[in-house]
Every structure is written in C-alpha cells, then in structure tokens.
Design a protein around this motif. Structure first.
Motif, mmCIF file in Angstrom:
data_model
loop_
_atom_site.group_PDB
_atom_site.id
_atom_site.type_symbol
_atom_site.label_atom_id
_atom_site.label_comp_id
_atom_site.label_asym_id
_atom_site.label_seq_id
_atom_site.Cartn_x
_atom_site.Cartn_y
_atom_site.Cartn_z
ATOM 1 N N GLU A 25 0.758 -1.332 0.141
ATOM 2 C CA GLU A 25 -0.030 -0.079 0.194
ATOM 3 C C GLU A 25 0.824 1.324 -0.098
ATOM 4 O O GLU A 25 1.990 1.645 0.927
ATOM 5 C CB GLU A 25 -0.835 0.083 1.092
ATOM 6 C CG GLU A 25 -1.772 1.224 1.376
ATOM 7 C CD GLU A 25 -2.859 1.143 2.427
ATOM 8 O OE1 GLU A 25 -3.215 2.209 2.959
ATOM 9 O OE2 GLU A 25 -3.435 0.096 2.828
ATOM 10 N N VAL A 26 0.685 2.169 -0.890
ATOM 11 C CA VAL A 26 1.442 3.139 -1.175
ATOM 12 C C VAL A 26 0.552 4.641 -0.979
ATOM 13 O O VAL A 26 -0.529 4.642 -1.464
ATOM 14 C CB VAL A 26 2.095 3.349 -2.616
ATOM 15 C CG1 VAL A 26 2.840 4.712 -2.760
ATOM 16 C CG2 VAL A 26 2.910 2.142 -2.949
ATOM 17 N N THR A 27 1.124 5.254 -0.256
ATOM 18 C CA THR A 27 0.310 6.774 0.095
ATOM 19 C C THR A 27 0.869 7.895 -0.835
ATOM 20 O O THR A 27 2.120 8.032 -0.668
ATOM 21 C CB THR A 27 0.292 7.196 1.546
ATOM 22 O OG1 THR A 27 -0.237 5.985 2.414
ATOM 23 C CG2 THR A 27 -0.324 8.302 1.720
ATOM 24 N N LEU A 28 0.337 8.503 -1.560
ATOM 25 C CA LEU A 28 0.621 9.769 -2.390
ATOM 26 C C LEU A 28 -0.097 10.827 -1.559
ATOM 27 O O LEU A 28 -1.221 10.901 -1.413
ATOM 28 C CB LEU A 28 0.380 9.406 -3.691
ATOM 29 C CG LEU A 28 0.751 8.226 -4.536
ATOM 30 C CD1 LEU A 28 0.259 8.445 -5.712
ATOM 31 C CD2 LEU A 28 2.346 8.345 -4.480
ATOM 32 N N ALA A 29 0.912 12.063 -1.327
ATOM 33 C CA ALA A 29 0.388 13.178 -0.873
ATOM 34 C C ALA A 29 0.714 14.261 -1.998
ATOM 35 O O ALA A 29 2.014 14.276 -1.887
ATOM 36 C CB ALA A 29 0.687 13.433 0.611
ATOM 37 N N VAL A 38 5.646 10.527 -1.590
ATOM 38 C CA VAL A 38 5.282 9.099 -1.665
ATOM 39 C C VAL A 38 5.717 8.251 -0.468
ATOM 40 O O VAL A 38 6.985 8.053 0.014
ATOM 41 C CB VAL A 38 6.115 8.278 -2.971
ATOM 42 C CG1 VAL A 38 6.030 6.924 -3.024
ATOM 43 C CG2 VAL A 38 5.660 9.346 -4.088
ATOM 44 N N PHE A 40 5.353 4.404 2.118
ATOM 45 C CA PHE A 40 4.952 3.096 2.142
ATOM 46 C C PHE A 40 5.892 2.246 3.027
ATOM 47 O O PHE A 40 7.061 2.702 3.698
ATOM 48 C CB PHE A 40 5.341 2.277 0.716
ATOM 49 C CG PHE A 40 6.638 2.370 0.174
ATOM 50 C CD1 PHE A 40 7.665 1.411 0.534
ATOM 51 C CD2 PHE A 40 7.011 3.277 -0.441
ATOM 52 C CE1 PHE A 40 8.929 1.255 -0.031
ATOM 53 C CE2 PHE A 40 8.301 3.577 -1.077
ATOM 54 C CZ PHE A 40 9.245 2.585 -0.908
ATOM 55 N N HIS A 48 9.748 2.179 7.508
ATOM 56 C CA HIS A 48 8.686 3.045 6.955
ATOM 57 C C HIS A 48 9.552 3.830 6.007
ATOM 58 O O HIS A 48 10.683 4.542 6.388
ATOM 59 C CB HIS A 48 7.882 3.933 7.633
ATOM 60 C CG HIS A 48 7.010 4.685 7.008
ATOM 61 N ND1 HIS A 48 5.835 4.323 6.641
ATOM 62 C CD2 HIS A 48 6.940 6.121 6.884
ATOM 63 C CE1 HIS A 48 5.158 5.337 6.039
ATOM 64 N NE2 HIS A 48 5.812 6.414 6.167
ATOM 65 N N GLU A 50 9.811 7.134 3.112
ATOM 66 C CA GLU A 50 9.171 8.288 2.473
ATOM 67 C C GLU A 50 9.914 9.003 1.478
ATOM 68 O O GLU A 50 11.249 9.174 1.859
ATOM 69 C CB GLU A 50 8.732 9.449 3.608
ATOM 70 C CG GLU A 50 7.763 9.054 4.419
ATOM 71 C CD GLU A 50 7.056 10.027 5.458
ATOM 72 O OE1 GLU A 50 7.537 11.231 5.417
ATOM 73 O OE2 GLU A 50 6.096 9.679 6.269
#
Length: 66
Positions: A25-29, A38, A40, A48, A50
């Motif tokens: 699961e990748v979070t993009l902000a 980016v 994960f 973790h 970033e």
C-alpha cells in the motif's frame, strides 16, 4: 507576485517504484512545500520509507540569465 515555472521529471517515479512490491500500500500526498510525497512500509511493517519529490523551479529572472 513573481511568475514561476516548474518542471517535474517523471523518471524519478520510476526509480522510487523499484523497492515497492506489487501488493504494498502506497500513500501519495500532494502539497505546496513538498509537491509529491510517496510513503510506504517495508519489511512487513518493520520500517517506513518516505520519498519527497520537488520540481525544479525557475523564475523569469533565471530564464533571462541564459
């Protein structure tokens, strides 16, 4: 206000993609200070990562120097 232009090389995203497994699961902000973040987890959540990617910013003054 000073007009600015920015460029964003999508090649950076290819480099970031390498350590990310398909099921991760990748979070993009998106933001103004850091245009793309980016994030994960790695090692089953033991770590973790970033990545912050920012464009090259040029003002009209920079273009006149060339």
């Amino acid at each position: 206000a000073v007009p600015v232009a920015s460029t964003f090389d999508l090649g950076y995203l290819r480099q970031i993609r390498r350590p990310i497994h398909k099921r991760t699961e990748v979070t993009l902000a998106l933001g103004t200070d850091s245009p793309l973040l980016v994030a994960f987890d790695i090692a089953d959540g033991a770590g973790h990562v970033e990545y912050s990617i920012a464009p090259v910013i040029a003002t009209d003054d920079d273009e006149s120097d060339e």
